[in-house]
Structure formats: structure tokens, C-alpha cells
Design a protein around this motif. Structure first.
Motif, short mmCIF file in Angstrom:
data_model
loop_
_atom_site.label_atom_id
_atom_site.label_comp_id
_atom_site.label_asym_id
_atom_site.label_seq_id
_atom_site.Cartn_x
_atom_site.Cartn_y
_atom_site.Cartn_z
N GLY A 1 0.79 -1.23 0.00
CA GLY A 1 0.00 0.00 0.00
C GLY A 1 0.82 1.27 0.00
O GLY A 1 0.47 2.25 -0.67
N CYS A 2 1.95 1.29 0.73
CA CYS A 2 2.70 2.53 0.87
C CYS A 2 3.30 2.99 -0.45
O CYS A 2 3.48 4.18 -0.67
CB CYS A 2 3.78 2.39 1.93
SG CYS A 2 5.06 1.16 1.54
N ILE B 1 9.81 0.38 -7.18
CA ILE B 1 9.18 -0.41 -6.15
C ILE B 1 10.21 -1.15 -5.28
O ILE B 1 9.86 -1.76 -4.28
CB ILE B 1 8.17 -1.37 -6.81
CG1 ILE B 1 6.93 -1.58 -5.98
CG2 ILE B 1 8.80 -2.68 -7.21
CD1 ILE B 1 5.72 -2.00 -6.78
N HIS B 2 11.50 -1.06 -5.69
CA HIS B 2 12.61 -1.61 -4.90
C HIS B 2 12.46 -3.11 -4.65
O HIS B 2 12.97 -3.63 -3.64
CB HIS B 2 12.77 -0.88 -3.57
CG HIS B 2 13.31 0.50 -3.68
ND1 HIS B 2 14.23 1.03 -2.79
CD2 HIS B 2 13.06 1.50 -4.57
CE1 HIS B 2 14.52 2.28 -3.13
NE2 HIS B 2 13.82 2.59 -4.21
N ARG B 3 11.77 -3.81 -5.53
CA ARG B 3 11.63 -5.26 -5.43
C ARG B 3 11.50 -5.83 -6.84
O ARG B 3 11.07 -5.13 -7.75
CB ARG B 3 10.38 -5.67 -4.64
CG ARG B 3 10.29 -5.14 -3.21
CD ARG B 3 9.31 -5.97 -2.40
NE ARG B 3 9.79 -7.33 -2.24
CZ ARG B 3 10.64 -7.71 -1.28
NH1 ARG B 3 11.09 -6.83 -0.39
NH2 ARG B 3 11.05 -8.96 -1.21
N ALA C 1 15.51 -2.63 -0.05
CA ALA C 1 14.27 -3.23 -0.55
C ALA C 1 13.10 -2.75 0.29
O ALA C 1 13.17 -2.75 1.52
CB ALA C 1 14.36 -4.75 -0.48
N ILE C 2 12.03 -2.31 -0.37
CA ILE C 2 10.81 -1.98 0.36
C ILE C 2 10.22 -3.27 0.92
O ILE C 2 10.15 -4.30 0.23
CB ILE C 2 9.82 -1.25 -0.56
CG1 ILE C 2 10.36 0.15 -0.88
CG2 ILE C 2 8.43 -1.15 0.07
CD1 ILE C 2 9.54 0.94 -1.86
N ALA D 1 8.12 0.07 5.59
CA ALA D 1 9.48 -0.17 6.09
C ALA D 1 10.34 -0.61 4.92
O ALA D 1 9.85 -0.95 3.84
CB ALA D 1 9.48 -1.24 7.18
N SER D 2 11.66 -0.60 5.13
CA SER D 2 12.61 -1.11 4.17
C SER D 2 13.61 -2.01 4.88
O SER D 2 13.80 -1.91 6.10
CB SER D 2 13.34 0.03 3.46
OG SER D 2 12.47 0.75 2.61
#
Length: 265
Positions: free
Chosen positions: A164-165, A195-197, A217-218, A229-230
Motif C-alpha cells: 500500500g505505501c 518499487i525496490h523489489r 528493498a521496500i 518499512a525497508s
């Protein structure tokens, strides 16, 4: 043809940590060492946005120094953390950087696969937008070589991931992109960052993949109301391998040194 795909390094001025905690510059240097060690070497390097974290001159000075180590043709698009004009100034000598307006680019002279870099960023905002101008540019470029294998690269992904974030800042009006792409079966992949993934899904009749960040990574938190968080997970890049008769194979490549090689497979 080998295409290395990095994303979201969030570079900082020399000696400054990303979010005050993580050495994003050192982690990007590790990614560059990985590129330099690849045999055979990639033919082309793509970077899908958030080159720097705060968009300042010192950030881009660091970026220019590190990008100068890449020997291959380099295609970079801005992300929501980039400042468009400072980004343009940093990369102004790159032949794929437009001199004004959105930083779209068509790269057709790097090998068998054509790359269309689509700048969907909205200056001063974190979401992306498939606005009229972006749709017209993309449709026109696809129509120029409708049968040629093509990659489309963009920063914000045009779908909701379930995290969601970050979904609040996706590329809006993604259905317009899907409608355009569905008319061109030669589009082999849509490549995103943001999206860091790593994620993969069917979209507009093709495959869409997101590249992991070379930094953090998110958190993969899919529950409703999950706290953002990451994590400092193992960083990675993607390697897209085109072969006649096979097509495009996408590899997830971890960045780092690992035990091996071992005498079995």
C-alpha cells in the motif's frame, strides 16, 4: 544481446548515507563491479530511475563520477527522486537524453532489441502519469518499427503491487499504456523500477518486470494497513538476454561474492 538493468541507486554526495543509514554509493559501486566482471559483457545498460535521492548538485556530481565507469551505451530515465533539469545537466552528453521536455528516448542502434525509454514522472510529485503526450510519443515510436523486438522502460510501474505505501505512487492511467502495448505484440517486456523489489506480471499482453534497487528493498508487507518499512536485503540487478529463436530471457542476478564455483551442477 545482453542488457543489464539496474534501478533506484539513490546516490548521495560523497560521504553521505542514504536516509542517514545506508551507504547507497558503495552499494552502487558493488553493482558496477558486478557489471565489469560479467563475461560476456552486457551490450547495453539500462537504469530505471531514482539515480539520486535528493536531486541536488552534489548528488548528481557523485552520479556523474560513478556513471562514468560504465563502458557500454547507457540509457537512464529519471524517477520521482530526480530533479529533471539537474538530471538533464548531469547526463547532457549522453546521446539518449532529450534537450528539453520529458526525457523520452528511442534507442534503436544498440543491437537486435530496440529500447523505448518513457519518462512518466511528474515534476514535484511522486506518482507517474500516462498523460496524452506520453501516450502519443509511445504510440508513434512503436508504429515506426511494429515488428521489431522492443523493450519499454519507465520508472513508476502502472499497476498496484499490493504494498500500500508504494501503490499510492504508481503510474496513474496505466490502462492507457496497456491498451497501446496490446496493439504491438513485438513488445517483449515493460521494465520498471520504483518499487525496490523484483515483481513480474502479465500486462497489456506482454510481461512487465520491476527491477530491485541496488540499495534497499521496500518491505514485502501485503496486509491492509501494514506499516511501511525497508530492509537491506541482498541487492540485485536484472539481465535480459535476447537470442534469435529463443526470445528474451530475464535473469535475476544477486550482487556480491558468493561461495563457488563448485564442481557440480
Amino acid at each position: 544481446m545482453l542488457i543489464a538493468h539496474l534501478s533506484d541507486p539513490h546516490l548521495r554526495p560523497r560521504g553521505v548515507l542514504y536516509q542517514g543509514l545506508v551507504d547507497s554509493n558503495a552499494m552502487f559501486e558493488a553493482a558496477l563491479r558486478q557489471l565489469e566482471a560479467m563475461v560476456p559483457a552486457p551490450d547495453l545498460v539500462l537504469l530505471t530511475g531514482d539515480l539520486v535521492d535528493e536531486g541536488g548538485a552534489a548528488d548528481y556530481a557523485m552520479a556523474a563520477e560513478l556513471l562514468g565507469r560504465i563502458r557500454q551505451k547507457l540509457v537512464v530515465i529519471p524517477g520521482n527522486h530526480d530533479e529533471r533539469e539537474a538530471f538533464r545537466a548531469c547526463l547532457g552528453r549522453n546521446p539518449f537524453v532529450a534537450p528539453s521536455g520529458p526525457l523520452h528516448a528511442a534507442v534503436g542502434d544498440a543491437g537486435a532489441v530496440r529500447v523505448l525509454a518513457l519518462d512518466v514522472t511528474v515534476p514535484g510529485r511522486h506518482h507517474g502519469e500516462m498523460d496524452d503526450a506520453a501516450c502519443l510519443w509511445l504510440e508513434a515510436r512503436l508504429a515506426e518499427e511494429p515488428e521489431r523486438p522492443t523493450l519499454i522502460m519507465m520508472h513508476q510501474p502502472p499497476f498496484e503491487s499490493g504494498i500500500g505505501c508504494i501503490d499510492a505512487y504508481c503510474c496513474r492511467q496505466g490502462q492507457r499504456l496497456a491498451a497501446i502495448v496490446s496493439r504491438y505484440p513485438a513488445v517483449e517486456r515493460i521494465l520498471c523500477g520504483h518499487i525496490h523489489r523484483f515483481m513480474q506480471l502479465r500486462f497489456g499482453g506482454t510481461l512487465l518486470v520491476t527491477a530491485p534497487s541496488t540499495t534497499t528493498a521496500i518491505a514485502l508487507r501485503l496486509g491492509a494497513g501494514a506499516v511501511p518499512a525497508s530492509f537491506v536485503e541482498p541487492p540485485a540487478l536484472l539481465l535480459h538476454h535476447w537470442r534469435e529463436g529463443t526470445g528474451l530471457v530475464t535473469h535475476w542476478v544477486p550482487i556480491g561474492s558468493f561461495p563457488g564455483p563448485m564442481p557440480f551442477f
